[in-house]
Write an enzyme that holds these catalytic residues in place. Structure first.
Site, PDB file in Angstrom:
ATOM      1  N   CYS A 181       0.830  -1.219   0.000  1.00  0.00           N
ATOM      2  CA  CYS A 181       0.000   0.000   0.000  1.00  0.00           C
ATOM      3  C   CYS A 181       0.851   1.250   0.000  1.00  0.00           C
ATOM      4  O   CYS A 181       0.521   2.237  -0.632  1.00  0.00           O
ATOM      5  CB  CYS A 181      -0.939  -0.016   1.189  1.00  0.00           C
ATOM      6  SG  CYS A 181      -0.106  -0.365   2.735  1.00  0.00           S
ATOM      7  N   GLU A 214      -3.479   3.024  -8.362  1.00  0.00           N
ATOM      8  CA  GLU A 214      -2.587   2.074  -7.698  1.00  0.00           C
ATOM      9  C   GLU A 214      -2.459   0.837  -8.602  1.00  0.00           C
ATOM     10  O   GLU A 214      -3.466   0.228  -8.954  1.00  0.00           O
ATOM     11  CB  GLU A 214      -3.215   1.683  -6.353  1.00  0.00           C
ATOM     12  CG  GLU A 214      -2.317   0.835  -5.492  1.00  0.00           C
ATOM     13  CD  GLU A 214      -2.891   0.628  -4.086  1.00  0.00           C
ATOM     14  OE1 GLU A 214      -4.086   0.303  -3.967  1.00  0.00           O
ATOM     15  OE2 GLU A 214      -2.129   0.778  -3.119  1.00  0.00           O
TER      16      GLU A 214
HETATM   17  P1  NAD Z   1      -9.975  -6.246  -1.479  1.00  0.00           P
HETATM   18  O1  NAD Z   1     -10.027  -4.857  -0.983  1.00  0.00           O
HETATM   19  O2  NAD Z   1     -11.112  -6.704  -2.314  1.00  0.00           O
HETATM   20  O3  NAD Z   1      -9.867  -7.291  -0.266  1.00  0.00           O
HETATM   21  C1  NAD Z   1      -9.264  -7.024   0.989  1.00  0.00           C
HETATM   22  C2  NAD Z   1      -9.982  -7.824   2.058  1.00  0.00           C
HETATM   23  O4  NAD Z   1     -11.361  -7.461   2.076  1.00  0.00           O
HETATM   24  C3  NAD Z   1      -9.985  -9.346   1.844  1.00  0.00           C
HETATM   25  O5  NAD Z   1      -9.931 -10.017   3.099  1.00  0.00           O
HETATM   26  C4  NAD Z   1     -11.356  -9.603   1.223  1.00  0.00           C
HETATM   27  O6  NAD Z   1     -11.832 -10.900   1.457  1.00  0.00           O
HETATM   28  C5  NAD Z   1     -12.216  -8.600   1.946  1.00  0.00           C
HETATM   29  N1  NAD Z   1     -13.414  -8.183   1.223  1.00  0.00           N
HETATM   30  C6  NAD Z   1     -13.650  -8.207  -0.110  1.00  0.00           C
HETATM   31  N2  NAD Z   1     -14.890  -7.762  -0.387  1.00  0.00           N
HETATM   32  C7  NAD Z   1     -15.460  -7.429   0.797  1.00  0.00           C
HETATM   33  C8  NAD Z   1     -16.715  -6.860   1.184  1.00  0.00           C
HETATM   34  N3  NAD Z   1     -17.659  -6.579   0.283  1.00  0.00           N
HETATM   35  N4  NAD Z   1     -16.949  -6.627   2.493  1.00  0.00           N
HETATM   36  C9  NAD Z   1     -16.004  -6.895   3.416  1.00  0.00           C
HETATM   37  N5  NAD Z   1     -14.805  -7.434   3.119  1.00  0.00           N
HETATM   38  C10 NAD Z   1     -14.519  -7.687   1.829  1.00  0.00           C
HETATM   39  O7  NAD Z   1      -8.606  -6.423  -2.199  1.00  0.00           O
HETATM   40  P2  NAD Z   1      -8.179  -7.531  -3.264  1.00  0.00           P
HETATM   41  O8  NAD Z   1      -9.307  -7.963  -4.134  1.00  0.00           O
HETATM   42  O9  NAD Z   1      -7.480  -8.575  -2.532  1.00  0.00           O
HETATM   43  O10 NAD Z   1      -7.154  -6.662  -4.144  1.00  0.00           O
HETATM   44  C11 NAD Z   1      -7.631  -5.721  -5.102  1.00  0.00           C
HETATM   45  C12 NAD Z   1      -6.799  -4.459  -5.084  1.00  0.00           C
HETATM   46  O11 NAD Z   1      -6.846  -3.860  -3.790  1.00  0.00           O
HETATM   47  C13 NAD Z   1      -5.307  -4.633  -5.322  1.00  0.00           C
HETATM   48  O12 NAD Z   1      -4.993  -4.653  -6.665  1.00  0.00           O
HETATM   49  C14 NAD Z   1      -4.743  -3.429  -4.633  1.00  0.00           C
HETATM   50  O13 NAD Z   1      -4.745  -2.313  -5.484  1.00  0.00           O
HETATM   51  C15 NAD Z   1      -5.666  -3.191  -3.506  1.00  0.00           C
HETATM   52  N6  NAD Z   1      -5.120  -3.697  -2.228  1.00  0.00           N
HETATM   53  C16 NAD Z   1      -4.607  -2.798  -1.373  1.00  0.00           C
HETATM   54  C17 NAD Z   1      -4.053  -3.238  -0.191  1.00  0.00           C
HETATM   55  C18 NAD Z   1      -3.461  -2.286   0.775  1.00  0.00           C
HETATM   56  O14 NAD Z   1      -2.606  -2.659   1.552  1.00  0.00           O
HETATM   57  N7  NAD Z   1      -3.906  -1.069   0.802  1.00  0.00           N
HETATM   58  C19 NAD Z   1      -4.015  -4.586   0.118  1.00  0.00           C
HETATM   59  C20 NAD Z   1      -4.576  -5.496  -0.761  1.00  0.00           C
HETATM   60  C21 NAD Z   1      -5.121  -5.020  -1.936  1.00  0.00           C
END
Ligand code: NAD
Length: 481
Positions: free
Chosen positions: A283, A382
């Site tokens: 991030c 990002e």
């Molecule tokens: P995401 O935001 O979808 O998932 C992160 C977490 O949230 C996971 O545990 C997931 O199961 C959960 N989640 C997903 N949908 C949800 C909902 N509707 N309600 C509650 N929880 C939910 O991230 P991703 O799909 O793993 O990755 C997609 C993009 O997110 C990446 O390409 C990146 O740009 C970004 N990302 C950022 C970080 C960070 O550290 N800021 C970390 C992971 C991913």
């Protein structure tokens, strides 16, 4: 291949009647585990168990310093078994083993830091008038939900779980679908720790079912989420229906600003490390470099040389750059690179890599893109890969404008030996953290971390994060003689 059950109310949940989801090692593409595809009833069961545990005499009688001891014990356990834990994290996320070892040490530091803080969370006495003693008490919130991303599972889990337990809450962790191993191992440790059952629980499954049900459950008192902006918005909207607070850490498009009087070697290493750490899937990755125009050519020449020297390979071989998490992430990064080839020029990398013996995994060269318009999607969004975009500036004001010119505001790096420039630019940065002549100082366990603008809401890390997990009660006591 292991099947990893969930920990709900002190019991292991998951059997042949459940649906199981596969977990892969990003370095090889090999299947390494299966997790339960949890559902709403599991969430409900866990929240009810956590509420009972939170209200129980057993938990109320655990003294703050005893909660602290428990967390320090966990920190010691992580350090004593760091190789095993780091191998697990490296297998799960694909990250180079030395970076995984760094993550285990960071997790140990969080448990130790908040363990030490557990009996130092204090209120105030506020002078009102004679005959009135006014005090504030910081009380735990109740049941807190911790939704964890896949990029730094153990670190991100440790930073919020440690603060929540230190302040006396009952926690429920929802690990990411792709990277549940260290969360499961933590649940094994907590199950044996002597904590009342229901104080630490671990759920697995899809974000759209388990994550959504958890953030919208009326029995939850706070949601801590790290991940994408779009999911963060959904989590916040869902939690808002129950008037529940959220801490959101949503990524960034962080700049490194390099002035012509930068300490050159330090700046090159700083800029490189800021974007290649965890293959750019970070991030706080420094995904933009802004270089003073008069210095651009000289600095870029050295930067490109350094990029071309970086090694790529599976996590266990401890390369500079490990694999990309999965096909979905790989495809979205490659799409951005192809787009960049049309709008700008690739001056380092720019291609996918096949690593011999690891053909089922996804590797991408560390890439530098020059010549993009700062308004282009690649400069603004990002990418979450080892992709660095280059821009130049002629004046300090232009550097500030570019640095602040995205929707994000997580971290900024400033590289200069001019103390006036350094302080002035730091004062103008719209970001939660500013680093001068370094980037990401020592992991920053004690430093507040979080975003301006769309990088998030609230702060994690440091003493300030303890406030996420407490609420203030004001008590006014009138007395007479
Ligand atoms: P995401 O935001 O979808 O998932 C992160 C977490 O949230 C996971 O545990 C997931 O199961 C959960 N989640 C997903 N949908 C949800 C909902 N509707 N309600 C509650 N929880 C939910 O991230 P991703 O799909 O793993 O990755 C997609 C993009 O997110 C990446 O390409 C990146 O740009 C970004 N990302 C950022 C970080 C960070 O550290 N800021 C970390 C992971 C991913």
């Amino acid at each position: 291949m292991k099947r990893l059950p969930m920990l709900i109310n002190g019991k292991w949940v998951g059997d042949q009647n459940d649906e199981w989801l596969a977990v892969f090692n990003p370095s090889s593409g090999e299947k390494i585990a299966e997790i339960v595809n949890g559902h709403e009833e599991h969430v409900d069961e866990a929240v009810k168990a956590a509420q009972l545990a939170f209200d129980s005499k057993e938990w109320r009688s655990v003294k703050p310093y005893e909660r602290g001891h428990l967390l320090v014990r966990l920190a010691n356990h992580l350090r004593e078994n760091k190789t095993e834990w780091a191998e697990m994290e490296s297998q799960d996320v694909g990250k180079p083993i030395s970076q995984a070892l760094g993550d285990i040490e960071a997790a140990a530091r969080y448990f130790e830091f908040y363990g030490g803080a557990a009996d130092k969370v204090m209120g105030e006495t506020i002078p009102i008038e004679d005959g009135l003693l006014n005090v504030t008490v910081l009380e735990p919130l109740g049941v807190t939900a911790h939704i964890i991303p896949w990029n730094y599972p153990i670190q991100i889990m440790a930073r919020s779980v440690a603060a929540a337990i230190a302040t006396g809450n009952a926690v429920i962790v929802k690990s990411a679908e792709d990277t549940p191993l260290t969360a499961h191992a933590l649940s094994e440790w907590f199950a044996e720790s002597g904590l009342p059952k229901g104080i630490f629980q671990h759920l697995t499954g899809l974000g759209s079912t388990v994550g959504a049900a958890l953030s919208g459950h009326p029995g939850i008192s706070h949601v801590t989420f790290t991940g994408s902006v779009s999911t963060g918005i959904q989590v916040m909207c869902t939690a808002a229906k129950n008037v529940v607070s959220t801490t959101l850490e949503l990524g960034g498009k962080s700049p490194n600003i390099v002035f012509s009087d930068a300490p050159e070697e330090k700046a090159i290493e700083g800029v490189v490390k800021a974007i290649i750490q965890n293959a750019g899937q970070t991030c706080s990755a420094g995904s933009r470099v802004l270089i003073e125009e008069s210095y651009k050519e000289a600095f870029l020449k050295k930067l490109v040389k350094r990029f071309n020297e970086l090694s790529i390979g599976p996590g266990h071989s401890d390369p500079d750059i490990g694999p990309i998490l999965n096909k979905r992430q790989y495809e979205q990064i490659m799409e951005k690179i192809e787009e960049a080839k049309k709008d700008g020029s690739i001056i380092a990398g720019g291609n996918a890599v096949t690593v011999e013996g690891y053909e089922n995994a996804y590797y991408i060269q560390p890439t530098i893109i020059d010549g993009l318009s700062h308004d282009s999607a690649i400069a603004q969004q990002e990418i979450f890969g080892p992709i660095l975009s280059v821009f130049s500036f002629s004046t300090v004001e232009e550097a500030i404008q570019l640095a602040n010119g995205t929707d994000y505001g997580l971290v900024s790096g400033i590289w200069t030996q001019n103390i006036d420039t350094a302080h002035y630019v730091a004062s103008k940065m719209q970001s939660g953290q500013v680093f001068i002549n370094n980037y990401g100082a020592a992991g920053g366990i004690q430093m507040p971390f979080g975003g301006y603008k769309k990088s998030g809401i609230g702060r994690e890390k440091g003493f300030v994060a303890l406030r996420n997990y407490t609420q203030i009660k004001n008590i006014a006591i009138q007395f007479s003689n």
